[in-house]
Design a protein around this motif. Structure first.
Motif, PDB file in Angstrom:
ATOM      1  N   ASN A  92       0.814  -1.207   0.000  1.00 44.68           N
ATOM      2  CA  ASN A  92       0.000   0.000   0.000  1.00 44.68           C
ATOM      3  C   ASN A  92       0.849   1.259   0.000  1.00 44.68           C
ATOM      4  O   ASN A  92       0.487   2.265  -0.613  1.00 44.68           O
ATOM      5  CB  ASN A  92      -0.943  -0.003   1.201  1.00 44.68           C
ATOM      6  CG  ASN A  92      -2.073  -0.992   1.039  1.00 44.68           C
ATOM      7  OD1 ASN A  92      -2.307  -1.492  -0.056  1.00 44.68           O
ATOM      8  ND2 ASN A  92      -2.773  -1.283   2.118  1.00 44.68           N
ATOM      9  N   ALA A  93       1.981   1.226   0.706  1.00 40.89           N
ATOM     10  CA  ALA A  93       2.859   2.394   0.728  1.00 40.89           C
ATOM     11  C   ALA A  93       3.379   2.707  -0.670  1.00 40.89           C
ATOM     12  O   ALA A  93       3.597   3.866  -1.034  1.00 40.89           O
ATOM     13  CB  ALA A  93       4.025   2.153   1.677  1.00 40.89           C
ATOM     14  N   LEU A  94       3.555   1.665  -1.485  1.00 37.72           N
ATOM     15  CA  LEU A  94       4.046   1.853  -2.852  1.00 37.72           C
ATOM     16  C   LEU A  94       2.901   1.968  -3.848  1.00 37.72           C
ATOM     17  O   LEU A  94       2.916   2.812  -4.743  1.00 37.72           O
ATOM     18  CB  LEU A  94       4.935   0.665  -3.237  1.00 37.72           C
ATOM     19  CG  LEU A  94       6.191   0.471  -2.395  1.00 37.72           C
ATOM     20  CD1 LEU A  94       6.777  -0.908  -2.633  1.00 37.72           C
ATOM     21  CD2 LEU A  94       7.214   1.545  -2.716  1.00 37.72           C
ATOM     22  N   GLY A  95       1.898   1.108  -3.686  1.00 35.01           N
ATOM     23  CA  GLY A  95       0.803   1.039  -4.647  1.00 35.01           C
ATOM     24  C   GLY A  95      -0.066   2.280  -4.644  1.00 35.01           C
ATOM     25  O   GLY A  95      -0.687   2.608  -5.652  1.00 35.01           O
ATOM     26  N   GLY A  96      -0.118   2.983  -3.517  1.00 31.96           N
ATOM     27  CA  GLY A  96      -0.924   4.198  -3.480  1.00 31.96           C
ATOM     28  C   GLY A  96      -0.478   5.226  -4.488  1.00 31.96           C
ATOM     29  O   GLY A  96      -1.278   6.041  -4.968  1.00 31.96           O
TER      30      GLY A  96
END
Length: 220
Positions: free
Chosen positions: A210-214
Motif C-alpha cells: 500500500n505504501a508503494l501502490g498508493g
C-alpha cells in the motif's frame, strides 16, 4: 494424451501463450503445431472466443490450462469442442491439500480487503490461490518491475509469474496478436499467500504494497 488421441503431424493444437511452455513443447513432441490463443484478462485462462477465432480446418485439439488456481471456463470450451469435433484436454497445476487451500483463501481474502493501488485477483468459490496475482498497471512505464524491486527491498517476497509469454520465446516465436496475454505478462505480480504465513506477515505485505501502490492509484 495427444499421441494416444491420434494427434500428430499436420495437426494444430490451440494452447495459451501465458506461461506453461511445457504444454507447447508437448504439442511439438507429438508432431503437431501449437497455435496460441489469447486469455481472459480476469482469469488468465484461455478465452473461449479467442480459441474459437484461432481454429482452422487443421485444428485437432485444445489444451486448457487452469491458471494460478483459477479454473478455466471448461463448460464453454467443451461445448466449443463438441461443436467443432475437437479434443479438449486439461493441464492442471500442482494440487495442494484442502487445509492448505483453505489457509490460502483466508490470506487472499485478507489481501483483497486491504490492498490499495493494485488490482486484486478475481476470486470465486473455485479459486485455490496457487498464486495470488495482482496487477500493477504500467501506464507507459515499467511500474510492475519497479514495484517488485521496491517490495522485495522491504523484505516481502514476490515474483513475476510469467516473465516471457511463450509466443515471445525464440523456439515458438509467432507473429500473432495476443493483447491480453502481452498486457498480463507486463503487469502481473504474485504476492505470498502460503498457509505458513502469519497474520504479521500478511499485515507487512499489505502495508508495504500500500505504501508503494498508493502512488499508482490514479492509473487504475
Amino acid at each position: 494424451m495427444l499421441r494416444a488421441a491420434g494427434v500428430g503431424a499436420g495437426d494444430e493444437v490451440v494452447v495459451p501463450a501465458f506461461g506453461n511452455v511445457e504444454v507447447a513443447r508437448a504439442v511439438t513432441l507429438a508432431g503437431a503445431l501449437p497455435v496460441f490463443a489469447d486469455i481472459d484478462p480476469a482469469t488468465y485462462c484461455l478465452d473461449p472466443a479467442a480459441v474459437d477465432a484461432a481454429l482452422t480446418s487443421r485444428t485437432a485439439a485444445v489444451v486448457v490450462v487452469h491458471r494460478f488456481g483459477h479454473p478455466a471456463d471448461l463448460g464453454q470450451l467443451r461445448a466449443l469442442g463438441q461443436r467443432r469435433g475437437l479434443l479438449v484436454l486439461e493441464h492442471t497445476e500442482l494440487d495442494v491439500s484442502r487445509d492448505e487451500t483453505a489457509r490460502r483463501r483466508e490470506r487472499a481474502a485478507y489481501l483483497d480487503a486491504r490492498l490499495r493501488g493494485v488490482r486484486t485477483p478475481e476470486g470465486g468459490a473455485g479459486h485455490s490461490y496457487q498464486q495470488y496475482v495482482v496487477r500493477v498497471p504500467g501506464n507507459g512505464r515499467p511500474d510492475r518491475d519497479a514495484f517488485a524491486r521496491a517490495v522485495r527491498a522491504k523484505g516481502v517476497a514476490c515474483r513475476i509469474p510469467v516473465p516471457t509469454p511463450v509466443h515471445r520465446l525464440p523456439e515458438f516465436r509467432r507473429d500473432v496478436s495476443l493483447p491480453e496475454t502481452e498486457r498480463a505478462a507486463d503487469e502481473t505480480l504474485a504476492l505470498p499467500v502460503d498457509g505458513s504465513l502469519t497474520k504479521r506477515d500478511m499485515q507487512r505485505t499489505a502495508s508495504v504494497c500500500n505504501a508503494l501502490g498508493g502512488l499508482l492509484a490514479p492509473a487504475l
